[in-house]
Design an enzyme around this catalytic site. Structure first.
Site, PDB file in Angstrom:
ATOM      1  N   TRP A  29       0.805  -1.165   0.206  1.00 12.28           N
ATOM      2  CA  TRP A  29       0.074  -0.153   0.080  1.00 12.28           C
ATOM      3  C   TRP A  29       1.066   1.207   0.026  1.00 12.28           C
ATOM      4  O   TRP A  29       0.629   2.167  -0.841  1.00 12.28           O
ATOM      5  CB  TRP A  29      -0.914  -0.131   1.179  1.00 12.28           C
ATOM      6  CG  TRP A  29      -1.956   1.036   1.529  1.00 12.28           C
ATOM      7  CD1 TRP A  29      -3.261   1.247   0.897  1.00 12.28           C
ATOM      8  CD2 TRP A  29      -1.604   2.295   2.422  1.00 12.28           C
ATOM      9  NE1 TRP A  29      -3.779   2.341   1.420  1.00 12.28           N
ATOM     10  CE2 TRP A  29      -2.880   2.942   2.196  1.00 12.28           C
ATOM     11  CE3 TRP A  29      -0.543   2.647   3.023  1.00 12.28           C
ATOM     12  CZ2 TRP A  29      -2.952   4.313   2.909  1.00 12.28           C
ATOM     13  CZ3 TRP A  29      -0.762   3.857   3.657  1.00 12.28           C
ATOM     14  CH2 TRP A  29      -1.694   4.798   3.457  1.00 12.28           C
ATOM     15  N   LYS A  62      -3.928  13.046  16.617  1.00 11.90           N
ATOM     16  CA  LYS A  62      -3.699  11.961  16.897  1.00 11.90           C
ATOM     17  C   LYS A  62      -5.265  11.318  17.266  1.00 11.90           C
ATOM     18  O   LYS A  62      -6.052  11.914  17.634  1.00 11.90           O
ATOM     19  CB  LYS A  62      -2.948  11.616  18.189  1.00 11.90           C
ATOM     20  CG  LYS A  62      -1.558  12.085  18.248  1.00 11.90           C
ATOM     21  CD  LYS A  62      -0.644  10.994  17.468  1.00 11.90           C
ATOM     22  CE  LYS A  62       0.567  11.443  17.573  1.00 11.90           C
ATOM     23  NZ  LYS A  62       1.512  10.564  18.299  1.00 11.90           N
ATOM     24  N   ILE A  90      14.847  19.961  15.294  1.00 10.93           N
ATOM     25  CA  ILE A  90      14.340  18.849  16.025  1.00 10.93           C
ATOM     26  C   ILE A  90      15.205  17.622  16.328  1.00 10.93           C
ATOM     27  O   ILE A  90      15.365  16.968  17.453  1.00 10.93           O
ATOM     28  CB  ILE A  90      13.079  18.644  15.967  1.00 10.93           C
ATOM     29  CG1 ILE A  90      12.004  19.582  15.775  1.00 10.93           C
ATOM     30  CG2 ILE A  90      12.396  17.602  16.990  1.00 10.93           C
ATOM     31  CD1 ILE A  90      12.110  20.640  17.167  1.00 10.93           C
ATOM     32  N   SER A 113      16.538  14.986  13.376  1.00 10.67           N
ATOM     33  CA  SER A 113      16.691  14.401  12.191  1.00 10.67           C
ATOM     34  C   SER A 113      16.937  15.098  11.008  1.00 10.67           C
ATOM     35  O   SER A 113      15.701  16.064  10.858  1.00 10.67           O
ATOM     36  CB  SER A 113      15.512  12.932  12.200  1.00 10.67           C
ATOM     37  OG  SER A 113      14.440  13.582  12.101  1.00 10.67           O
ATOM     38  N   ASP A 139      13.457  13.474  23.910  1.00 11.60           N
ATOM     39  CA  ASP A 139      12.180  13.489  23.174  1.00 11.60           C
ATOM     40  C   ASP A 139      11.168  12.773  23.975  1.00 11.60           C
ATOM     41  O   ASP A 139      11.201  11.523  24.212  1.00 11.60           O
ATOM     42  CB  ASP A 139      12.262  13.066  21.827  1.00 11.60           C
ATOM     43  CG  ASP A 139      13.002  14.009  20.914  1.00 11.60           C
ATOM     44  OD1 ASP A 139      13.251  15.302  21.196  1.00 11.60           O
ATOM     45  OD2 ASP A 139      13.247  13.406  19.813  1.00 11.60           O
ATOM     46  N   HIS A 199      11.089  17.349  23.483  1.00  4.44           N
ATOM     47  CA  HIS A 199      10.097  17.654  22.398  1.00  4.44           C
ATOM     48  C   HIS A 199       8.555  16.805  22.322  1.00  4.44           C
ATOM     49  O   HIS A 199       8.855  15.596  22.856  1.00  4.44           O
ATOM     50  CB  HIS A 199      11.051  17.417  20.858  1.00  4.44           C
ATOM     51  CG  HIS A 199       9.843  17.324  19.806  1.00  4.44           C
ATOM     52  ND1 HIS A 199       9.592  18.578  19.043  1.00  4.44           N
ATOM     53  CD2 HIS A 199       9.470  16.411  18.900  1.00  4.44           C
ATOM     54  CE1 HIS A 199       8.798  18.616  18.230  1.00  4.44           C
ATOM     55  NE2 HIS A 199       8.564  17.021  17.760  1.00  4.44           N
ATOM     56  N   GLU A 257       5.501  20.668  18.455  1.00  2.93           N
ATOM     57  CA  GLU A 257       5.087  20.604  17.235  1.00  2.93           C
ATOM     58  C   GLU A 257       3.681  21.371  17.263  1.00  2.93           C
ATOM     59  O   GLU A 257       2.649  21.196  17.464  1.00  2.93           O
ATOM     60  CB  GLU A 257       4.710  19.081  16.786  1.00  2.93           C
ATOM     61  CG  GLU A 257       4.425  18.947  15.494  1.00  2.93           C
ATOM     62  CD  GLU A 257       4.480  17.463  15.023  1.00  2.93           C
ATOM     63  OE1 GLU A 257       4.283  17.286  14.032  1.00  2.93           O
ATOM     64  OE2 GLU A 257       4.630  16.500  15.963  1.00  2.93           O
ATOM     65  N   HIS A 269       5.511  18.288   7.836  1.00  2.00           N
ATOM     66  CA  HIS A 269       4.746  17.440   7.129  1.00  2.00           C
ATOM     67  C   HIS A 269       4.459  17.638   5.616  1.00  2.00           C
ATOM     68  O   HIS A 269       3.904  16.530   4.848  1.00  2.00           O
ATOM     69  CB  HIS A 269       3.687  16.864   7.992  1.00  2.00           C
ATOM     70  CG  HIS A 269       3.931  16.315   9.429  1.00  2.00           C
ATOM     71  ND1 HIS A 269       4.137  17.325  10.511  1.00  2.00           N
ATOM     72  CD2 HIS A 269       4.278  15.390   9.761  1.00  2.00           C
ATOM     73  CE1 HIS A 269       4.245  16.534  11.446  1.00  2.00           C
ATOM     74  NE2 HIS A 269       4.623  15.450  11.236  1.00  2.00           N
TER      75      HIS A 269
END
Length: 745
Positions: free
Chosen positions: A18, A110, A420, A422, A588, A630, A654, A683
């Site tokens: 998918w 979420k 943050i 990465s 984090d 974070h 965020e 995002h």
């Protein structure tokens, strides 16, 4: 005979087919017709699997190209006005979810207390709901060709849908606007041969649900009156349902209740006789964790329930969206551990075994499963060992003292800029990692490659003139899985993927035994990065609460014990970093808010445990060592006291997709420590404008002082491309410098 139902099946596919198809379409490497063909084949495969597993009611509508809430918004034409130039097609659908070069994406939040994210429906003055297309009917007709009358349409109910929306002025009036649309969807399904229709209303396991019971009566009276042929299932999950004395009187055929996460309260309601005239769809296999069910204990529960209901149907506690597809590829695991796991396919088998046993037939498969469960419980890697906490320091010096020492040591400007943690994981990084995992690249060559990437990105950050740098986390596939590979008590899977948001999948580690620090976690990479620059480089760790919430946790000890075990392990790593000269260490807790119980009466105990664990991990450092944390997607006004109690020197949050909501939290509550509110959305591939970032900084400075405010993106940049990452950070630094000049003047 008792029946078996399923609430939802994982979309990803056994090999993430998918995800691969959708990302190929986004990249322009797959035509829409070919995407649709591949997704249809996946849907059919999933239907066939469930039919072969003996499922009597197979969900239809759980599959999606991105998110099931977005599907409903699209179906009902709840489309933000900024996307008016689009035709109503798949490009628009993905633009709402991901944004485009001109328009920001819709907010992402979420799904209750899970790590799945839904796209928030946006209601505006101009919003005119209408049935744009009955996609659920199309999916149902497709499913009938495969599974016949076992097909069961599934849809998010109107009260939950509106509760999850933004821009609502009059709640009840908004619900009423949707009812004719739901009616048409239901009538079309009934005309096509549907009988049972599952309406998901998980809002009724929250405190908010108590305020919506009267609206529920009005809504479901309407459905019963207008579509009398339908057998509606009022489905809840993730907790016990509220006000069951009233909800049980709704004119629906059956109720779906969670007997894993709300067992005591839901069982008490059943034993009061509230469902004697209803069908009960009992969630008795855990839809959110991966351990095999205790068949004997569950069978005893069913025997308690049975006499109090009109008819009993067995099902998972929630959609199986939250677990991986199958254990069959996990042949590398200890056999006792592997045999004690249950992913989606295995859970369907467990339901079949329980249904047969409840009908009086304990099959050979039942006894074999019981034996495997018992072997896991007796395994010698499962103890309840916890180091003594008596020697652990839990409080640091006052913040003002620490702040002065850190300012003297770090010499940062006002509004320090950072990221943050990465940076983009390029195809080359993935290629090298895969070669290393397969044994085609030596350890030393792989380490050299990682160091090359660290060196390159330290140089990029210095060229950008960021103030606090990071090593980039190129050695990590995932911020939790990476630690799971290095701590005792964890193991990782080969294909245990779970959807997080859109096409992003995560592979949660499994916590199966006692957790201990047995080797350095990120010391080598961090120290190497710091050796390349005079600017401070943050040590990057994941905190105990997030590791727990983003893992499949063991279910045989208390969560507080598990939090503390992991906290002690992280504490050991922090001490190694500090001893090696790392002056800023970020721990984090991206998932702290996510794990908050859905009921207020249960929340403070969780928060107290979370704060205690964070302090166990972080409070032993020197005053001049700066601790960062974070967090993601949070309603911070609800937990601001606990965030303050963490006593982190700097927190980054965020916020970019809901910047105004977060700012309001800090307008009404004093926050005295350092803080960075994410100033742009990572995002989306869209590059923010300088003006947008300046506005976000200026608004933040209306309620936060310039001495405490940090400027950062709202999350890690791993999923972005290199060019867009650098372009966005250039804008961030330029905007920050302009605001600094304004403040100086």
């Amino acid at each position: 005979m008792v029946k078996v139902s399923n609430l939802g099946y994982p979309r990803l596919g056994e090999q993430r087919e998918w995800k691969q198809a959708i990302e190929a379409f986004w990249a322009g490497n797959l035509e829409q017709k070919d995407l649709e063909k591949q997704l249809k084949q996946l849907r059919i495969n999933h239907l066939k699997k469930q039919k072969e597993a003996g499922i009597d009611l197979i969900p239809v509508g759980d599959f999606s190209c991105y998110d099931h809430v977005l599907d409903l918004s699209f179906q009902f034409n709840i489309i933000p006005k900024r996307f008016d130039e689009y035709e109503r097609n798949l490009d628009l659908y993905f633009a709402i979810a991901r944004g485009d070069k001109d328009n920001v994406a819709s907010s992402m939040k979420k799904w209750f207390n899970t790590n799945y994210h839904y796209i928030v429906p946006e209601w505006e003055v101009e919003t005119k709901p209408h049935l744009q297309n009955n996609y659920l009917l199309d999916l149902y007709l497709e499913a009938r060709e495969v599974v016949g009358d076992k097909a069961k349409p599934v849809i998010t109910g109107p009260i939950t849908y509106v509760s999850l929306s933004s821009g609502i002025v009059d709640f009840e009036a908004t619900v009423q606007r949707l009812l004719p649309l739901y009616k048409q969807v239901f009538q079309d399904l009934i005309d096509a041969g549907a009988t049972y229709i599952q309406i998901d209303e998980p809002i009724f396991v929250t405190d908010e649900g108590e305020l919506l019971v009267d609206i529920a009566k009005s809504v479901y009276d309407f459905f019963a009156r207008e579509v009398p042929q339908a057998h509606f299932i009022f489905q809840t999950y993730f907790e016990s349902a509220v006000c069951l004395d009233k909800l049980s009187k709704l004119p629906v055929t059956g109720f779906g209740l969670d007997f894993i996460h709300g067992r005591a309260e839901n069982l008490a309601a059943v034993k009061q006789g509230l469902f004697r005239e209803k069908e009960l769809f009992a969630g008795i296999v855990n839809g959110r964790n991966i351990w095999a069910v205790n068949l004997e204990e569950t069978l005893a529960l069913l025997e308690e329930i049975g006499p109090f209901v009109k008819r009993l149907t067995l099902q998972p506690s929630s959609s199986l969206l939250h677990v991986p597809v199958t254990t069959k590829y996990e042949t590398h695991l200890d056999p006792v551990l592997k045999n004690g796991l249950s992913f989606a396919d295995e859970k369907l088998k467990e339901l079949e075994l329980l249904a047969s046993a409840f009908d009086g037939n304990k099959t050979k498969g039942y006894h074999e499963a019981l034996s495997r469960f018992s072997a896991l419980q007796a395994a010698d890697f499962r103890h309840v060992a916890l180091e003594s906490l008596a020697e652990v320091k839990l409080e640091r010096s006052p913040y003002k003292l620490r702040q002065a020492l850190q300012a003297e040591k770090l010499q940062l400007p006002i509004l320090p800029t950072t990221t943050i943690g990465s940076f983009p994981q390029s195809p080359e990084i993935r290629k090298k990692r895969l070669a290393w995992k397969r044994g085609n690249l030596s350890d030393s060559d792989y380490k050299d490659f990682i160091k090359t990437e660290i060196r390159r990105w330290i140089a990029i950050q210095e060229d950008l003139d960021l103030d606090v740098l990071v090593h980039g986390e190129f050695e990590r596939v995932d911020m939790v899985e990476f630690f799971g590979q290095k701590l005792a008590g964890f193991t990782t899977t080969k294909l245990g993927w779970v959807q997080s948001y859109g096409s992003r999948a995560v592979k949660p580690p499994i916590i199966y035994g006692d957790v201990k620090h047995i080797q350095p976690l990120s010391l080598e990479e961090t120290v190497y990065a710091q050796s390349l620059t005079k600017k401070p480089v943050k040590g990057m760790l994941t905190g105990p609460i997030t590791i727990t919430n983003w893992s499949f946790e063991r279910d045989d000890i208390s969560r507080s014990d598990l939090f503390n075990q992991i906290a002690l392990a992280i504490k050991d790593e922090i001490q190694l970093l500090e001893q090696s000269g790392i002056a800023i260490i970020q721990v984090d807790e991206a998932a702290l808010r996510e794990g908050l119980p859905l009921r207020q009466q249960k929340q403070q105990a969780y928060l107290d445990d979370a704060v205690a664990a964070f302090k166990i991990a972080t409070s032993s450092v020197k005053d001049e060592t700066q601790i960062h944390t974070h967090m993601c997607y949070s309603k911070f006004d609800e937990i601001i006291d606990s965030i303050r109690a963490l006593d982190a020197d700097v927190i980054s949050i965020e916020t970019s997709r809901s910047h105004g909501d977060i700012i309001e939290s800090f307008e009404t509550a004093v926050y005295p420590l350092g803080i960075g509110l994410g100033v742009y959305d990572i995002h989306s591939p869209r590059i923010p404008t300088k003006e947008e970032i300046i506005v976000n900084i200026q608004r933040s400075l209306k309620c936060l002082s310039k001495e405490q405010f940090w400027v950062n993106p709202d999350c890690g940049l791993k999923t972005r491309r290199e060019a867009e990452t650098i372009a966005a950070l250039e804008v961030l630094v330029s905007a920050t410098k302009e605001v600094r000049q304004q403040l100086d003047n």
